[in-house]
Design an enzyme around this catalytic site. Structure first.
Site, PDB file in Angstrom:
ATOM      1  N   SER A   1     -36.872 -10.605  -2.642  1.00  0.00           N
ATOM      2  CA  SER A   1     -37.442  -9.735  -1.602  1.00  0.00           C
ATOM      3  C   SER A   1     -37.424  -8.279  -2.055  1.00  0.00           C
ATOM      4  CB  SER A   1     -36.648  -9.883  -0.299  1.00  0.00           C
ATOM      5  OG  SER A   1     -35.263  -9.711  -0.531  1.00  0.00           O
TER       6      SER A   1
ATOM      7  N   ASN B   1     -25.628 -11.460   4.870  1.00  0.00           N
ATOM      8  CA  ASN B   1     -26.225 -11.848   6.152  1.00  0.00           C
ATOM      9  C   ASN B   1     -26.007 -10.796   7.243  1.00  0.00           C
ATOM     10  OD1 ASN B   1     -26.814 -14.096   4.713  1.00  0.00           O
ATOM     11  ND2 ASN B   1     -25.472 -15.499   5.858  1.00  0.00           N
TER      12      ASN B   1
ATOM     13  N   THR C   1     -66.697   0.113  36.368  1.00  0.00           N
ATOM     14  CA  THR C   1     -66.124  -1.230  36.407  1.00  0.00           C
ATOM     15  C   THR C   1     -67.224  -2.134  35.871  1.00  0.00           C
ATOM     16  OG1 THR C   1     -66.919  -1.689  38.641  1.00  0.00           O
ATOM     17  CG2 THR C   1     -64.723  -0.711  38.475  1.00  0.00           C
ATOM     18  N   HIS C   2     -66.845  -3.172  35.169  1.00  0.00           N
ATOM     19  CA  HIS C   2     -67.814  -4.073  34.521  1.00  0.00           C
ATOM     20  C   HIS C   2     -68.744  -3.303  33.581  1.00  0.00           C
ATOM     21  CE1 HIS C   2     -66.701  -6.986  37.721  1.00  0.00           C
ATOM     22  NE2 HIS C   2     -66.719  -5.897  38.475  1.00  0.00           N
TER      23      HIS C   2
ATOM     24  N   SER D   1     -73.348   7.235   6.157  1.00  0.00           N
ATOM     25  CA  SER D   1     -73.779   5.969   5.584  1.00  0.00           C
ATOM     26  C   SER D   1     -74.282   6.223   4.175  1.00  0.00           C
ATOM     27  CB  SER D   1     -74.893   5.377   6.438  1.00  0.00           C
ATOM     28  OG  SER D   1     -75.651   4.456   5.693  1.00  0.00           O
TER      29      SER D   1
ATOM     30  N   LYS E   1     -76.936   8.845   9.737  1.00  0.00           N
ATOM     31  CA  LYS E   1     -75.770   8.296  10.416  1.00  0.00           C
ATOM     32  C   LYS E   1     -74.537   9.187  10.391  1.00  0.00           C
ATOM     33  CE  LYS E   1     -75.342   4.031  10.957  1.00  0.00           C
ATOM     34  NZ  LYS E   1     -75.163   3.248  12.158  1.00  0.00           N
TER      35      LYS E   1
ATOM     36  N   ASN F   1     -70.801   8.052  11.532  1.00  0.00           N
ATOM     37  CA  ASN F   1     -70.143   6.843  12.050  1.00  0.00           C
ATOM     38  C   ASN F   1     -68.710   7.090  12.531  1.00  0.00           C
ATOM     39  OD1 ASN F   1     -72.387   5.242  11.534  1.00  0.00           O
ATOM     40  ND2 ASN F   1     -71.741   4.851   9.420  1.00  0.00           N
TER      41      ASN F   1
ATOM     42  N   GLU G   1     -62.967   2.913  14.897  1.00  0.00           N
ATOM     43  CA  GLU G   1     -63.244   1.506  14.587  1.00  0.00           C
ATOM     44  C   GLU G   1     -62.089   0.883  13.807  1.00  0.00           C
ATOM     45  OE1 GLU G   1     -67.928   0.803  13.963  1.00  0.00           O
ATOM     46  OE2 GLU G   1     -67.092   2.377  12.698  1.00  0.00           O
TER      47      GLU G   1
ATOM     48  N   TYR H   1     -27.850 -18.053   9.869  1.00  0.00           N
ATOM     49  CA  TYR H   1     -28.768 -17.451   8.908  1.00  0.00           C
ATOM     50  C   TYR H   1     -29.524 -18.541   8.138  1.00  0.00           C
ATOM     51  CZ  TYR H   1     -30.854 -14.812   5.146  1.00  0.00           C
ATOM     52  OH  TYR H   1     -31.776 -14.274   4.298  1.00  0.00           O
TER      53      TYR H   1
ATOM     54  N   GLN I   1     -35.769 -13.804   5.857  1.00  0.00           N
ATOM     55  CA  GLN I   1     -36.226 -12.759   4.942  1.00  0.00           C
ATOM     56  C   GLN I   1     -37.684 -12.371   5.236  1.00  0.00           C
ATOM     57  OE1 GLN I   1     -34.898 -12.914   0.773  1.00  0.00           O
ATOM     58  NE2 GLN I   1     -37.034 -13.228   0.240  1.00  0.00           N
TER      59      GLN I   1
ATOM     60  N   LYS J   1     -39.287  -8.911   7.232  1.00  0.00           N
ATOM     61  CA  LYS J   1     -39.424  -7.520   6.809  1.00  0.00           C
ATOM     62  C   LYS J   1     -40.850  -7.046   6.629  1.00  0.00           C
ATOM     63  CE  LYS J   1     -35.005  -7.877   4.901  1.00  0.00           C
ATOM     64  NZ  LYS J   1     -35.114  -9.306   5.315  1.00  0.00           N
TER      65      LYS J   1
HETATM   66  N1  ARG Z   1     -32.809 -10.885   1.131  1.00  0.00           N
HETATM   67  C1  ARG Z   1     -32.164 -11.542   2.204  1.00  0.00           C
HETATM   68  C2  ARG Z   1     -32.908 -11.280   3.500  1.00  0.00           C
HETATM   69  O1  ARG Z   1     -33.741 -10.452   3.522  1.00  0.00           O
HETATM   70  C3  ARG Z   1     -30.775 -11.013   2.360  1.00  0.00           C
HETATM   71  C4  ARG Z   1     -29.783 -12.010   2.874  1.00  0.00           C
HETATM   72  C5  ARG Z   1     -29.599 -13.071   1.904  1.00  0.00           C
HETATM   73  N2  ARG Z   1     -28.551 -13.935   2.282  1.00  0.00           N
HETATM   74  C6  ARG Z   1     -28.397 -15.072   1.641  1.00  0.00           C
HETATM   75  N3  ARG Z   1     -27.418 -15.792   2.021  1.00  0.00           N
HETATM   76  N4  ARG Z   1     -29.207 -15.450   0.695  1.00  0.00           N
HETATM   77  O2  ARG Z   1     -32.704 -11.919   4.514  1.00  0.00           O
END
Ligand code: ARG
Length: 472
Positions: free
Chosen positions: A41, A128, A173-174, A295, A301, A303, A308, A335, A340, A343
């Site tokens: 990660s 964790n 409205t509408h 454009s 144009k 735009n 948008e 966990y 992971q 993120k």
């Molecule tokens: N990279 C992991 C995450 O984002 C960190 C925790 C990893 N824990 C493990 N027991 N492998 O969740």
């Protein structure tokens, strides 16, 4: 720059020895680089680097206070962390593909710098609970940053509203002309939405602000830690109650993504109006050239790409929420590595919202309202029909009957090609003897707006009250 922002290439080095892995003791085989590439990660969670250091500094201080580390050991680790921090800030940190994630990378680097003592930092801690600490610190900061941008946007909206406090436009409205309203009232409707968004984010922030560190891998720790002390050092208002829940929980991220999705929906609705209003068909606004595009083919144009794209970005804001909800559904305690996947949606929502808020605020500031077009549109479409019905109601006619009489007047006007304010008293009296001379002065936009005095209505005094509470 620095701080492990994305797009800094990871230095891929082959694993020569199994001994670089934190769990090497249990393994005899060397990690397959394809497995490493897939499970890593680092490419995205390096963004948490500053929070990882911040959390480790507090954790280290607590270990010293609890005599799990000597004072000298603690000092060496803190100095080492400072060093690593400097490398990260200056983009000099040597990331390795084998690091797996930012937590391992920082610990590995610390150990390179201060030797085996670096391995003591992870005492009474698991990745964790560590990863949750980092994410909570990150979300806490980003909520504050987004809150600031949002309040700037609200200020801008309120100023634009104040500048146009006397301008009337059709309320719809509408998407059919319905009743005249003040432009300021219309703009302040978005101000209200954004106030709720700000409140949602702030309330989410309260649930973010709970210390997870000390939950360990899942069950707590046998070592004598002091969680309240860490919470104080890091400014957390509470300490989490249940270690299993703590490491498995991502509710605060879901809430943040959900608040972000709702905010995105509001931004998209505002954007849709800007797109509509800038069309030749409406012609209510001129978008600033600095915030418009042309454009490549059609020379005429101009735009509305900014609104948008804002409207389009709603898709990813909703998608991020659903991605995480789907990851969480059906996960057994506690966990699981699936987590992971929290993120990237989180980072994407943060970046998307900040991007939108940063461009929308100055664009609104340079928007020009074509007030003559607004007034012209407000004069058409029989928008005072309800006012005429209300006039008959004041003369004690049942509303249903009044509605039907005014309906007949409108139908007659359509045939004759007239608007209500163009009718003479004689015209009106063909439909009901209750119509008298006092009707005619009521058939102006200003009078119609002014009569909507009910609390929260579009009358000037209500709008002035809203402007005051918006602080302009
Ligand atoms: N990279 C992991 C995450 O984002 C960190 C925790 C990893 N824990 C493990 N027991 N492998 O969740």
């Amino acid at each position: 720059m620095g701080w492990g922002q994305p797009h800094v290439p990871v230095q891929y080095v082959s694993m020569k020895s199994k001994s670089t892995k934190a769990w090497a003791g249990r393994f005899t085989a060397v990690a397959d680089p394809r497995m490493e590439a897939f499970t890593s990660s680092l490419a995205f969670d390096r963004r948490l680097a500053r929070y990882d250091i911040q959390g480790s500094v507090a954790h280290c201080k607590m270990l010293v206070k609890q005599k799990l580390l000597s004072r000298a050991e603690g000092q060496k680790i803190l100095t080492g962390l400072k060093n690593v921090e400097r490398e990260l800030e200056r983009d000099r940190f040597p990331f390795l593909a084998s690091d797996e994630d930012i937590h391992m990378a920082i610990e590995r680097r610390l150990t390179q710098k201060i030797g085996a003592l670096g391995g003591k930092l992870h005492t009474a801690r698991s990745r964790n609970d560590q990863v949750l600490l980092d994410v909570r610190l990150f979300v806490r900061d980003e909520i504050a940053a987004i809150g600031k941008l949002l309040s700037r946007l609200q200020k801008r909206l309120a100023r634009v509203a104040k500048r146009h406090r006397a301008v009337v436009l059709p309320g719809y409205t509408h998407l059919q002309r319905a009743q005249p309203v003040l432009l300021a009232h219309h703009l302040l409707a978005y101000h209200e939405m954004f106030s709720r968004d700000a409140e949602r984010l702030q309330q989410c922030g309260e649930r973010v602000n709970v210390l997870p560190l000390g939950a360990g891998a899942l069950a707590g720790t046998t070592l004598p830690i002091d969680r309240a002390y860490v919470a104080r050092l890091l400014g957390f208002a509470q300490v989490s109650e249940n270690s299993l829940d703590t490491v498995a929980d991502r509710d605060f991220v879901v809430e943040f993504l959900s608040s972000g999705a709702i905010l995105g929906m509001h931004l998209s609705r505002l954007s849709e109006e800007l797109v509509l209003w800038s069309s030749s068909e409406f012609g209510f606004i001129d978008l600033p050239e600095a915030f418009s595009t042309g454009s490549s083919m059609m020379p005429q144009k101009k735009n509305p790409d900014v609104p948008e794209i804002i409207r389009g970005k709603t898709g990813r804001l909703y998608g991020n929420l659903f991605a995480l909800l789907t990851v969480l559904k059906g996960l057994p305690l506690t966990y699981n590595r699936d987590l992971q996947e929290d993120k990237e949606p989180l980072f994407d929502t943060v970046d998307t919202l900040k991007g939108i808020l940063t461009v929308l605020e100055p664009m609104l500031g340079q928007l020009r309202f074509r007030t003559e077009r607004l007034t012209e549109a407000a004069l058409g479409g029989f928008m005072l029909a309800t006012d005429v019905a209300d006039y008959l109601v004041e003369k004690k006619m049942p509303f249903r009957q009044a509605h039907s009489i005014v309906g007949a007047v409108v139908q007659w006007c359509v045939v004759e090609g007239k608007e209500l304010h163009q009718l003479t008293l004689q015209d009106w009296q063909q439909f009901s003897p209750l119509f008298e001379a006092d009707l005619l002065p009521r058939l102006s936009l200003e009078a119609a707006v002014e009569r909507r005095q009910s609390y929260g209505g579009t009358a000037q005094k209500n709008v002035e009250r809203q402007l005051r509470s918006a602080g302009v």
